[in-house]
Motif scaffolding. Structure first.
Motif, PDB file in Angstrom:
ATOM      1  N   TYR A   3       0.844  -1.191   0.000  1.00  0.00           N
ATOM      2  CA  TYR A   3       0.000   0.000   0.000  1.00  0.00           C
ATOM      3  C   TYR A   3       0.880   1.242   0.000  1.00  0.00           C
ATOM      4  O   TYR A   3       2.084   1.184   0.280  1.00  0.00           O
ATOM      5  N   LEU A  30      -5.149   6.478   1.517  1.00  0.00           N
ATOM      6  CA  LEU A  30      -4.527   5.156   1.478  1.00  0.00           C
ATOM      7  C   LEU A  30      -4.862   4.498   0.147  1.00  0.00           C
ATOM      8  O   LEU A  30      -6.025   4.470  -0.257  1.00  0.00           O
ATOM      9  N   ILE A  32      -4.454   0.865  -1.642  1.00  0.00           N
ATOM     10  CA  ILE A  32      -4.096  -0.544  -1.470  1.00  0.00           C
ATOM     11  C   ILE A  32      -3.655  -1.090  -2.817  1.00  0.00           C
ATOM     12  O   ILE A  32      -4.397  -1.027  -3.799  1.00  0.00           O
ATOM     13  N   LYS A  37      -8.582   2.870  -3.556  1.00  0.00           N
ATOM     14  CA  LYS A  37      -8.272   4.127  -2.863  1.00  0.00           C
ATOM     15  C   LYS A  37      -9.239   4.383  -1.719  1.00  0.00           C
ATOM     16  O   LYS A  37     -10.448   4.218  -1.862  1.00  0.00           O
ATOM     17  N   LYS A 107       5.451   4.568   0.972  1.00  0.00           N
ATOM     18  CA  LYS A 107       5.092   3.270   0.406  1.00  0.00           C
ATOM     19  C   LYS A 107       5.551   2.164   1.342  1.00  0.00           C
ATOM     20  O   LYS A 107       6.635   2.225   1.911  1.00  0.00           O
TER      21      LYS A 107
END
Length: 234
Positions: A3, A30, A32, A37, A107
């Motif tokens: 993520y 965030l 993933i 999103k 990241k």
């Protein structure tokens, strides 16, 4: 789970309204994998000056002991380990954004794989509503998305509605505009995820209808009337 996080600080002249507005210090997003999103993650400051993370929430119909509506998370980590990891990384990205005076990205790891997921769907209908089911999405058994709806369109077709919030904008018909809180950002995940949700809904609905029919059959009492025997003629 792969993520990335993007965080930014709310400046003093960027006025915010609503719950926790006076404690709001920033927002985070965030993503993933590269496919899903989650926006509107709030970074708040407590009365003691400690920063903490608040996931997007919605006002439920449940009431607390004071009779006030209970707010529930739209999505959240479901394991202690991932929650601690994720929230630490969100706050780390926020601190870096403050120092750099710009949006900062963190990241977790590199990779291009689509995140694995599973879904659970419960058929649900309410009079006067086009809702046909409520669903949850589980990403790699460590993150859950709640409040996903299965809706029926005007032509009896089914479609998926992701959790959303009402904005201050209106459309050309002066109706409120809603913005998704979380959603797939790639065509591949959207088609796979929405297809799985609709398929799971149909399967759950068929099982429910079959169970209802079996219960109805169990309640039917068949009275078999024995024909009277003819009395022999004497």
């Amino acid at each position: 789970m792969k993520y990335s996080i993007r965080a930014n600080e709310i400046k003093g002249n960027e006025k915010q309204q609503g719950e926790n507005a006076s404690h709001l210090r920033g927002f985070a997003t965030l993503i993933i994998g590269n496919d899903f999103k989650i926006s509107n993650i709030a970074i708040l400051e407590s009365n003691e000056g400690k920063l903490f993370v608040s996931m997007p929430r919605y006002k439920s119909s449940d009431k607390d002991e004071k009779g006030e509506n209970v707010y529930k998370d739209v999505c959240n980590p479901i394991t202690k380990e991932f929650r601690e990891e994720l929230y630490d990384n969100i706050l780390d990205a926020f601190e870096k954004a403050k120092c750099a005076d710009k949006t900062e990205e963190v990241k977790s790891q590199e990779g291009t794989e689509m995140p694995s997921f599973s879904v659970s769907v419960t058929p649900f209908e309410r009079e006067g509503s086009n809702i046909r089911g409520l669903a949850r999405i589980y990403f790699e058994d460590c993150f859950i998305v709640n409040n996903v709806s299965i809706l029926q369109g005007k032509e009896e077709s089914l479609f998926v509605a992701m959790p959303s919030y009402r904005t201050k904008q209106v459309d050309e018909n002066q109706k409120a505009v809603y913005q998704d809180v979380c959603y797939p950002v790639t065509k591949e995940l959207r088609e796979k995820l929405y297809g799985e949700l609709i398929s799971s809904y149909q399967e759950a609905k068929d099982k429910m209808e079959t169970a209802t029919q079996m219960q109805a059959q169990d309640k039917v009492v068949v009275n078999v009337v024995q024909p009277e025997r003819e009395t022999p003629f004497r």
